[in-house]
Design an enzyme around this catalytic site. Structure first.
Site, PDB file in Angstrom:
ATOM      1  CG  HIS A   1      -1.829   1.197   1.278  1.00 51.79           C
ATOM      2  ND1 HIS A   1      -2.805   1.339   2.227  1.00 51.79           N
ATOM      3  CD2 HIS A   1      -1.892   2.330   0.519  1.00 51.79           C
ATOM      4  CE1 HIS A   1      -3.446   2.489   2.042  1.00 51.79           C
ATOM      5  NE2 HIS A   1      -2.899   3.115   1.022  1.00 51.79           N
TER       6      HIS A   1
ATOM      7  CG  HIS B   1       2.864   8.970   2.403  1.00 48.87           C
ATOM      8  ND1 HIS B   1       2.524   9.388   3.672  1.00 48.87           N
ATOM      9  CD2 HIS B   1       1.713   8.493   1.839  1.00 48.87           C
ATOM     10  CE1 HIS B   1       1.239   9.180   3.886  1.00 48.87           C
ATOM     11  NE2 HIS B   1       0.718   8.633   2.788  1.00 48.87           N
TER      12      HIS B   1
ATOM     13  CD  GLU C   1       0.785   5.705  -0.862  1.00 49.08           C
ATOM     14  OE1 GLU C   1       1.627   5.769   0.049  1.00 49.08           O
ATOM     15  OE2 GLU C   1      -0.445   5.764  -0.670  1.00 49.08           O
TER      16      GLU C   1
END
Length: 262
Positions: free
Chosen positions: A83, A147, A143
């Site tokens: 994920h 992040h 992502e």
């Protein structure tokens, strides 16, 4: 008729206006400083923990069939898939538990991901039939921007570290045998926990179907992933199940209540 003010009166009035202007300017400056401090993005690399989140795709596909990127023959139909790798704080900072969008203007420059992502992170990739390699998909871009930009690593380095951490976990490329051997059945939650060695968060749906596993890792001085560590309480809170047993959904076999209502 208003009498003319004396020079002293004019001076006093002028000084009062100057003081009022100074105070107003000071307040506005402080407001701007406060606003700027709140809106400035976090500094890349300023964190001390990584979270590795893995999804159980068969359960995800039951809940979100329109976003499913797994097929019955795929590796991810019987194994955990990636994920994301998320920078975080071992102790909350000002109520925040993780940094995000550290460099919002930075785009994902790499056009190719590790070959292993086809199996381990199918939602990150799309296969280019002409060039015979995996290309970056929408989730990978999300992502990276949210992040990855906080990791302080290059895009290539960030995605490589996510893969390396996943391959460090027990079992078949990041999936413990306690999960892989019970697809379509149930397994005691304690058995799964014991395989990880360190404290992890096991997320389930309301029917105790496994949906996600979150493990925690120390961040090394160079920004890469270090040793696995126990997840702190704020990571466990809200992510960890209280189910005594975990149901490991088989791909395509959704229980009533797991399927998204139309």
């Amino acid at each position: 008729h208003t009498p003319n003010r004396s020079p002293v009166g004019h001076l006093a009035s002028w000084l009062e206006q100057v003081e009022a202007w100074r105070q107003s300017t000071t307040i506005k400056s402080e407001q701007r400083a406060t606003y700027s401090s709140h809106t400035m993005p976090p500094m890349p690399g300023d964190f001390d923990l990584y979270l590795l989140a893995q999804t159980w795709a068969p359960q995800f596909c039951c809940a979100h069939p329109e976003k499913c990127t797994t097929a019955a023959f795929a590796f991810s139909a019987r194994r955990l898939s990636l994920h994301g790798l998320w920078p975080g704080y071992s102790v909350a900072r000002g109520g925040e538990t993780f940094p995000a969008h550290c460099q919002s203007k930075v785009k994902l420059l790499t056009s190719q991901l590790p070959r292993e992502y086809i199996d381990l992170a199918p939602a990150f990739t799309r296969w280019n039939m002409e060039k015979h390699h995996a290309e970056v998909g929408p989730l990978a871009r999300h992502e990276w921007i949210k992040h990855g930009t906080c990791s302080g690593l290059s895009a290539e380095g960030y995605f490589a570290e996510a893969l390396r951490a996943m391959l460090t976990l027990p079992g078949d490329r990041g999936t413990p045998r306690a999960i892989a051997d019970h697809v379509g059945g149930e397994v005691p939650t304690s058995v799964v926990r014991n395989e990880y060695g360190k404290r992890v968060a096991l997320r389930t749906d309301k029917q105790c179907g496994l949906s996600e596993v979150t493990s925690c890792w120390r961040k090394q001085a160079d920004g890469t992933v270090g040793q696995q560590v126990d997840c702190p309480e704020h990571v466990i809170r809200g992510r960890d199940t209280k189910c005594a047993s975990l149901r490991i959904n088989q791909f395509g076999q959704c229980l009533r209540g797991q399927q998204k209502s139309k």
